[in-house]
Scaffold this motif. Sequence first.
Motif, mmCIF file in Angstrom:
data_model
loop_
_atom_site.group_PDB
_atom_site.id
_atom_site.type_symbol
_atom_site.label_atom_id
_atom_site.label_comp_id
_atom_site.label_asym_id
_atom_site.label_seq_id
_atom_site.Cartn_x
_atom_site.Cartn_y
_atom_site.Cartn_z
ATOM 1 N N GLU A 189 4.469 -10.636 -7.544
ATOM 2 C CA GLU A 189 4.377 -11.825 -6.691
ATOM 3 C C GLU A 189 4.867 -11.576 -5.264
ATOM 4 O O GLU A 189 4.285 -12.079 -4.292
ATOM 5 C CB GLU A 189 5.193 -12.967 -7.316
ATOM 6 C CG GLU A 189 4.622 -13.471 -8.630
ATOM 7 C CD GLU A 189 5.557 -14.452 -9.326
ATOM 8 O OE1 GLU A 189 6.567 -14.855 -8.680
ATOM 9 O OE2 GLU A 189 5.295 -14.815 -10.487
ATOM 10 N N LYS A 190 5.942 -10.786 -5.094
ATOM 11 C CA LYS A 190 6.606 -10.710 -3.792
ATOM 12 C C LYS A 190 6.572 -9.336 -3.119
ATOM 13 O O LYS A 190 6.940 -9.216 -1.951
ATOM 14 C CB LYS A 190 8.062 -11.164 -3.943
ATOM 15 C CG LYS A 190 8.176 -12.598 -4.456
ATOM 16 C CD LYS A 190 9.616 -13.079 -4.468
ATOM 17 C CE LYS A 190 9.679 -14.533 -4.957
ATOM 18 N NZ LYS A 190 11.062 -15.060 -4.949
ATOM 19 N N LEU A 191 6.161 -8.299 -3.852
ATOM 20 C CA LEU A 191 6.199 -6.951 -3.264
ATOM 21 C C LEU A 191 4.838 -6.261 -3.323
ATOM 22 O O LEU A 191 4.754 -5.032 -3.187
ATOM 23 C CB LEU A 191 7.238 -6.086 -3.994
ATOM 24 C CG LEU A 191 8.679 -6.602 -3.993
ATOM 25 C CD1 LEU A 191 9.565 -5.706 -4.842
ATOM 26 C CD2 LEU A 191 9.224 -6.695 -2.568
ATOM 27 N N LYS A 192 3.813 -6.997 -3.523
ATOM 28 C CA LYS A 192 2.479 -6.426 -3.713
ATOM 29 C C LYS A 192 2.067 -5.586 -2.498
ATOM 30 O O LYS A 192 2.269 -5.978 -1.355
ATOM 31 C CB LYS A 192 1.458 -7.529 -3.963
ATOM 32 C CG LYS A 192 0.185 -7.036 -4.629
ATOM 33 C CD LYS A 192 -0.625 -8.206 -5.160
ATOM 34 C CE LYS A 192 -1.862 -7.762 -5.903
ATOM 35 N NZ LYS A 192 -1.559 -7.009 -7.114
ATOM 36 N N ASP A 193 1.490 -4.416 -2.778
ATOM 37 C CA ASP A 193 0.945 -3.506 -1.756
ATOM 38 C C ASP A 193 2.000 -2.970 -0.780
ATOM 39 O O ASP A 193 1.674 -2.550 0.321
ATOM 40 C CB ASP A 193 -0.177 -4.187 -0.960
ATOM 41 C CG ASP A 193 -1.365 -4.543 -1.837
ATOM 42 O OD1 ASP A 193 -1.646 -3.766 -2.758
ATOM 43 O OD2 ASP A 193 -1.993 -5.586 -1.591
ATOM 44 N N THR A 194 3.250 -2.948 -1.186
ATOM 45 C CA THR A 194 4.285 -2.384 -0.307
ATOM 46 C C THR A 194 4.439 -0.876 -0.497
ATOM 47 O O THR A 194 5.097 -0.226 0.314
ATOM 48 C CB THR A 194 5.649 -3.059 -0.577
ATOM 49 O OG1 THR A 194 5.961 -2.941 -1.968
ATOM 50 C CG2 THR A 194 5.625 -4.518 -0.158
ATOM 51 N N VAL A 195 3.830 -0.354 -1.532
ATOM 52 C CA VAL A 195 3.926 1.082 -1.828
ATOM 53 C C VAL A 195 2.524 1.657 -1.967
ATOM 54 O O VAL A 195 1.679 1.091 -2.674
ATOM 55 C CB VAL A 195 4.746 1.331 -3.117
ATOM 56 C CG1 VAL A 195 4.696 2.803 -3.511
ATOM 57 C CG2 VAL A 195 6.194 0.882 -2.936
ATOM 58 N N GLY A 196 2.262 2.778 -1.298
ATOM 59 C CA GLY A 196 0.931 3.395 -1.325
ATOM 60 C C GLY A 196 0.765 4.466 -2.392
ATOM 61 O O GLY A 196 -0.222 5.211 -2.378
ATOM 62 N N LEU A 197 1.694 4.565 -3.312
ATOM 63 C CA LEU A 197 1.603 5.526 -4.419
ATOM 64 C C LEU A 197 1.069 4.788 -5.639
ATOM 65 O O LEU A 197 1.607 3.738 -6.012
ATOM 66 C CB LEU A 197 2.975 6.117 -4.726
ATOM 67 C CG LEU A 197 3.766 6.670 -3.536
ATOM 68 C CD1 LEU A 197 5.148 7.138 -3.996
ATOM 69 C CD2 LEU A 197 3.014 7.807 -2.861
ATOM 70 N N LYS A 198 0.030 5.339 -6.266
ATOM 71 C CA LYS A 198 -0.589 4.635 -7.380
ATOM 72 C C LYS A 198 -0.846 5.574 -8.563
ATOM 73 O O LYS A 198 -1.151 6.751 -8.385
ATOM 74 C CB LYS A 198 -1.922 4.015 -6.933
ATOM 75 C CG LYS A 198 -1.791 3.006 -5.784
ATOM 76 C CD LYS A 198 -0.906 1.809 -6.168
ATOM 77 C CE LYS A 198 -0.730 0.855 -4.977
ATOM 78 N NZ LYS A 198 0.222 -0.246 -5.303
ATOM 79 N N ALA A 199 -0.724 4.992 -9.740
ATOM 80 C CA ALA A 199 -1.065 5.698 -10.977
ATOM 81 C C ALA A 199 -2.416 5.190 -11.466
ATOM 82 O O ALA A 199 -2.684 3.987 -11.439
ATOM 83 C CB ALA A 199 0.003 5.455 -12.035
#
Length: 613
Positions: A189-199
């Motif tokens: 809800e509050k931190l979506k798309d804050t990190v560009g590392l994905k599994a």
Amino acid sequence: MKRIEAVNDFVIKFANVNGSGSASANELFAKSFLRMGIPVSPRNIFPSNIQGLPTWYEVRVTEAGWLGRRGGVDLMVAMNPQTWDQDVREIDPGGYLFYDDTKPLPKSKFRDDIHVVGMPLTEITNATFTDSRERQLFKNIVYIGALAALLDIEPGVIAELIGEQYKGKEKLLKPNLNAFQMGYHYAEEKLKDTVGLKAKRAYGVGDQIFIDGNSAAGLGMVYGGATVCAWYPITPSSSLAEAFQRYCARLRVDKDSGRNRHAIVQAEDELASIGIVVGAGWNGARAFTATSGPGISLMTEFIGLAYFAEIPVTIVDVQRGGPSTGMPTRTQQSDILACAYASHGDTKHVLLFPEDPYECFEHAAAALDLADRLQTPVFVMTDLDIGMNQRLTKPFTWDDARRYDRGKVMTAEQLEAGKEFGRYLDVDGDGIPYRTYPGTHPTKGSFFTRGTTRDRYARYSEEGSVYVDNVQRLLHKFETAKALVPQPVLHECGKKTRFGAIYYGSTSPAMAEAIKALEAAGIALDTLRLRAFPFSEAVTDFIAEHDQVFVVEQNRDAQLRTMLLSELNADPAKLMPVLHFDGTPITARFIAAEISERVQILNVSPIKKGKAA
């Protein structure tokens, strides 16, 4: 600001306090990638006290399958205020810092070139849980839930792992699942798309298994026929003996009578443990001990006895930082000189260098064969990085038809037929005499075992010629071992090159990645991975074929290089040490940077028209 963006290729490091319960949560996080088919290589860096000091858990996620440390951190999960500054420094530019922002921190505590992701973990857990210990434990699960949302880890995978971990413990299962969901939903809800590392689900794990080297070696000892283990607890080898005990409980108990077909003795100290193993080996049992550097120091006198009396003994040295107490929970390759020449006088021992859990299994079984075949102590040289960290490896090969190599053992029938027996008589020209087991024959084949000089028939003698004859035969036996031990593995770069590198053991995973990085930089490098001492002729040839050979190892004093110079009479100017010894596992970036810098110092140009650096 630029940010690191990657799919299935990044490094995450957790900075925690020892005793906070973070270890199981962090391990659960690492295993979630495996369940999604993504290769992962975690490493636990922990202190030697019970609790209170800093601990780190590094997770290497790489669909390419690299199993060594890369170097650098893409996402730091900073849960320890004591190490904050150090942890923040480790993050690569454009990377991410995840932390508990319940209490605000001044701007000076951050860096301008990284992305900060704050989450009020303490506030969330305090609002839900009342017990102080529960708050600490569930905070770990809350941040695992948040990371799952930030990295696109399938929540069902982690929920399944939590279910397996707490199966049959409903009181623990429900609150752990609740804590995970709290963290997951908050981040969604509050931190979506804050990190560009994905599994992203992949298929890179295949049929590989996930196991630590100590467990693998313990199983290898069962497979190799060991029936006696005597040991004294010491980090980082204790779990090897414990694993052997677990496997024996399943595989070394007579199904009909229920009686144990093994003996495991936790001795009062290292001297007693090696004494028991030497006695068992003399009596014909396959026996081993597991220890680390301080234990080797204490065992040296008995090791010398086993060498001179020619008694089969297997010793697994799970190396750690030294000297003295050193760094009990850090890794090094710092015992190979001590083990190769353990004991006073002219002594040389066989060493095996496994690179991963698979070879821990394989070399453990092989060591028992070699000890019997050569009638001598054989060392399996692992270290904390291999021994205590779980790693992906190919499945072990178990052949029920395997037969043990018991070496030259004279039977009652041979003695009765009149075959000549001299306990230290070399009848085949390979330096290895025949032995008998106690009680083989009522009147023939007996001998007196002693640590003093004796002749070929085990009769006491201090004559110089008798002594020379005996120790020269022992040296010849060591030469025979060159063809029996695991042979080195050569990797040629495919181009003519003046440069080579020699390495061994736990350096191997990082070395494999470093070679690729060097190739991309235009530096061609042939490599030779050593798997045993004594060194075969292939090692001499490799050094002769290159102008410069980098010797990569994890100790201060270039111990392997010292042995290469001593044993092969190599040119010291040819062998250039590349040394890493801070107690953490060596990284691919370190190896590549060191070799690249040396190449530049030597004023060697990159590849040009068929010529290689």
